[in-house]
Scaffold this active site. Structure first.
Site, short mmCIF file in Angstrom:
data_model
loop_
_atom_site.label_atom_id
_atom_site.label_comp_id
_atom_site.label_asym_id
_atom_site.label_seq_id
_atom_site.Cartn_x
_atom_site.Cartn_y
_atom_site.Cartn_z
N HIS A 195 -8.81 1.42 1.23
CA HIS A 195 -10.08 2.12 1.09
C HIS A 195 -10.47 2.73 2.42
O HIS A 195 -10.21 2.12 3.46
CB HIS A 195 -11.18 1.15 0.63
CG HIS A 195 -12.32 1.85 -0.01
ND1 HIS A 195 -13.36 2.37 0.72
CD2 HIS A 195 -12.57 2.15 -1.30
CE1 HIS A 195 -14.20 2.95 -0.11
NE2 HIS A 195 -13.75 2.84 -1.33
N HIS B 266 -8.54 8.86 -5.90
CA HIS B 266 -9.96 8.50 -6.11
C HIS B 266 -10.05 7.78 -7.45
O HIS B 266 -9.46 6.73 -7.64
CB HIS B 266 -10.78 9.80 -6.02
CG HIS B 266 -12.26 9.64 -5.95
ND1 HIS B 266 -12.89 8.44 -5.80
CD2 HIS B 266 -13.27 10.57 -6.01
CE1 HIS B 266 -14.21 8.62 -5.77
NE2 HIS B 266 -14.46 9.92 -5.90
N ASP C 66 -10.41 -0.38 -8.31
CA ASP C 66 -9.51 0.10 -9.36
C ASP C 66 -8.36 -0.85 -9.66
O ASP C 66 -7.64 -0.66 -10.63
CB ASP C 66 -8.94 1.47 -8.95
CG ASP C 66 -10.01 2.53 -8.90
OD1 ASP C 66 -10.88 2.51 -9.78
OD2 ASP C 66 -10.00 3.36 -7.98
N1 CMC Z 1 -0.40 1.48 -0.21
C1 CMC Z 1 0.40 1.54 0.89
N2 CMC Z 1 -0.02 1.98 2.08
C2 CMC Z 1 -1.28 2.40 2.17
C3 CMC Z 1 -2.16 2.38 1.07
C4 CMC Z 1 -1.67 1.90 -0.14
N3 CMC Z 1 -2.47 1.84 -1.22
N4 CMC Z 1 -3.38 2.86 1.45
C5 CMC Z 1 -3.25 3.19 2.74
N5 CMC Z 1 -1.98 2.90 3.18
C6 CMC Z 1 -1.48 3.05 4.55
C7 CMC Z 1 -1.27 4.52 4.90
O1 CMC Z 1 0.03 4.94 4.56
C8 CMC Z 1 -1.51 4.49 6.38
O2 CMC Z 1 -0.39 3.93 7.00
P1 CMC Z 1 0.12 4.50 8.44
O3 CMC Z 1 -0.99 4.18 9.39
O4 CMC Z 1 1.38 3.76 8.70
O5 CMC Z 1 0.32 5.98 8.24
C9 CMC Z 1 -2.63 3.48 6.55
O6 CMC Z 1 -2.50 2.58 5.44
C10 CMC Z 1 -4.03 4.10 6.55
O7 CMC Z 1 -4.19 4.81 5.32
P2 CMC Z 1 -4.90 6.21 5.19
O8 CMC Z 1 -4.17 7.00 4.14
O9 CMC Z 1 -5.07 6.84 6.53
O10 CMC Z 1 -6.33 5.78 4.65
P3 CMC Z 1 -7.42 6.71 4.00
O11 CMC Z 1 -8.73 6.13 4.35
O12 CMC Z 1 -7.19 8.14 4.33
O13 CMC Z 1 -7.13 6.56 2.42
C11 CMC Z 1 -7.17 5.73 0.22
C12 CMC Z 1 -7.84 5.72 1.59
C13 CMC Z 1 -8.02 4.96 -0.76
C14 CMC Z 1 -7.02 7.18 -0.27
C15 CMC Z 1 -5.76 5.08 0.35
O14 CMC Z 1 -5.90 3.73 0.77
C16 CMC Z 1 -4.96 5.15 -0.95
O15 CMC Z 1 -4.32 6.17 -1.20
N6 CMC Z 1 -4.99 4.07 -1.79
C17 CMC Z 1 -4.33 4.10 -3.08
C18 CMC Z 1 -5.16 4.87 -4.09
C19 CMC Z 1 -6.40 4.09 -4.51
O16 CMC Z 1 -6.33 2.91 -4.83
N7 CMC Z 1 -7.52 4.81 -4.55
C20 CMC Z 1 -8.79 4.22 -5.00
C21 CMC Z 1 -9.78 4.11 -3.88
S1 CMC Z 1 -11.21 3.09 -4.28
C22 CMC Z 1 -12.03 3.80 -5.60
C23 CMC Z 1 -12.24 5.25 -5.54
O17 CMC Z 1 -12.57 5.83 -4.52
O18 CMC Z 1 -12.09 5.86 -6.58
#
Ligand code: CMC
Length: 431
Positions: free
Chosen positions: A307, A268, A363
């Site tokens: 996201h 987050h 971010d």
């Molecule tokens: N790098 C590589 N792969 C990713 C990433 C990433 N940053 N984000 C998602 N994926 C992949 C994930 O592994 C999954 O792949 P698969 O379908 O093969 O298993 C697919 O994309 C879907 O991801 P998810 O984890 O199911 O998506 P989510 O909605 O649960 O998670 C998230 C959203 C923001 C937690 C995630 O994208 C992430 O961890 N990003 C990196 C951390 C980040 O930048 N966070 C800031 C978010 S925006 C500001 C805030 O909220 O503070």
């Protein structure tokens, strides 16, 4: 038959149920009538991590994740960033309308006159190690304010709520700056009522021995814009925490401390700090392909990408890129920007990221600007928490006024053991 409804047939019993649609959605409670037999609890919806569950009705923030649209109270984020100050936007979030001149004068005056924190709360910071993370200090000191303002627990009184909202928005920058000064061992700088919100924060951060600190106006405005961009983002993890804790009628200082704790997770709000560590680890443009390959093979994530809601470019990331140019004209270009731009280019052309609709989020670039402005990475999430306090409080206020809301209490699908007996096979150990 009501056309605004769904018909659900329970194939176990052959019974059909008509479930009314509420603004295009079903109320999960309406599923409870679907039972195998009269003893059955009834059907629930099962949705870990709220992938497809709305927990409230809200008028605060609108996001269209496919189109990359973000609006506060109907106003596009681009217009708010260009034409408003953070305090105008905070007012908009909390009260629903932009203030007129008189309302704005009163609001700014009230915030300006509540920026001090009590000396004993300030002294409490001395209990932290010199290298304590500023987010931990911020969370603890905002929670400590609950003991300073015990009347805050009267959350059903709108006047009491209004005063705490003012205090919290006013005091978060002071707490944040004090946490930073503590980590350097520098004396704390008291707020200065001659300065605007961003300038005052920069003054408390950076003032040394000069009689009057003068913030660079371009940097102060850039920080104000970053505050606007971070002010709210509908039902994200920390806002959901704020609503959840607040639903128990907990006072807003403790609720904000809880929300800030959620924000401090790397998935987050701490992603901004992690982006900087990631760019440091990559080190140079030629190492990007190997890094991206590692991410695709499951070795970590590309921080600042992806996201839950945006499946398009995060509109805040666009404004941040533009703001970065203005900041770099003053500070000089942060060399990490070139690595970030190349990383973005490579990722956006890569099938892995295209398929999963992973774009830069807020971010990805914010840390690069913060660093150019002189902030240490440990302060980045603190810089997120300051403006997000306005959003948390707007959502908290809306939750308290919503007659449909009750104490938040999800159901579970129990998958543990059935009943069993304790058999004494161990020797008793009492100490
Ligand atoms: N790098 C590589 N792969 C990713 C990433 C990433 N940053 N984000 C998602 N994926 C992949 C994930 O592994 C999954 O792949 P698969 O379908 O093969 O298993 C697919 O994309 C879907 O991801 P998810 O984890 O199911 O998506 P989510 O909605 O649960 O998670 C998230 C959203 C923001 C937690 C995630 O994208 C992430 O961890 N990003 C990196 C951390 C980040 O930048 N966070 C800031 C978010 S925006 C500001 C805030 O909220 O503070």
């Amino acid at each position: 038959m009501n056309k605004e409804s769904l018909t659900i047939t329970d194939n176990r019993t052959g019974v059909a149920y008509e479930v009314p649609l509420f603004k295009g959605n079903i109320r999960a409670r309406d599923l409870k009538q679907i039972r195998r037999d009269p003893e059955d609890f009834g059907v629930m919806s099962y949705d870990p991590a709220f992938l497809n569950t709305a927990s409230c009705q809200s008028k605060v923030t609108f996001i269209d994740g496919d189109q990359g649209i973000l609006r506060y109270r109907g106003y596009p984020i681009e217009q708010l960033a260009e034409r408003c100050t953070f305090l105008e936007v905070a007012y908009l979030l909390i009260f629903g309308e932009l203030p007129d001149s008189e309302q704005l004068r009163e609001w700014v005056n009230a915030i300006t006159h509540h920026t001090m924190i009590p000396e004993y709360t300030k002294k409490g910071l001395e209990g932290f190690r010199h290298d304590a993370h500023p987010m931990g200090m911020l969370i603890s000191t905002v929670a400590a304010l609950s003991t300073v303002y015990p009347e805050a627990k009267n959350v059903i009184d709108p006047e009491v709520r209004r005063l705490q909202i003012i205090r919290l928005i006013a005091k978060m920058p002071t707490l944040a700056a004090y946490a930073y000064r503590h980590s350097l061992g520098y004396p704390y700088i008291y707020p200065d009522n001659d300065l605007n919100y961003a300038e005052n924060f920069l003054n408390m951060m950076w003032k040394m021995v000069e009689p009057k600190y003068v913030a660079n106006p371009v940097l102060a405005r850039a920080l104000d814009i970053l505050f606007i961009l971070h002010a709210d983002h509908e039902q994200n993890c920390s806002t959901n925490t704020m609503r959840c804790i607040g639903s128990a009628q907990t006072d807003p200082y403790l609720s904000v401390a809880g929300a800030a704790s959620a924000l401090s997770g790397p998935l987050h709000g701490r992603a901004n700090e992690e982006v900087l560590h990631m760019l440091d680890e990559i080190g140079s443009k030629d190492r990007i392909p190997a890094f991206v390959k590692g991410v695709k093979e499951g070795h970590g994530k590309l921080m600042g990408f992806g996201h839950r809601v945006y499946k398009n470019y995060d509109p805040r990331a666009r404004i941040i890129k533009w703001t970065a140019e203005k900041v770099f004209e003053v500070t000089g270009r942060n060399p990490k920007l070139d690595i970030a731009l190349e990383l973005e280019r490579i990722a956006l052309e890569d099938e892995y990221f295209i398929q999963r609709k992973l774009y830069p989020n807020v971010d990805f670039y914010s840390g690069i600007i913060y660093q150019a402005m002189g902030f240490k990475p440990e302060m980045f999430t603190v810089l997120f928490a300051i403006p997000r306090t306005a959003g948390w409080l707007a959502q908290w206020e809306e939750m308290i006024r919503d007659p449909e809301q009750k104490i938040a209490r999800p159901r579970q699908v129990y998958v543990g053991n059935g009943v069993r007996e304790v058999v004494q096979t161990r020797e008793k150990v009492t100490r």
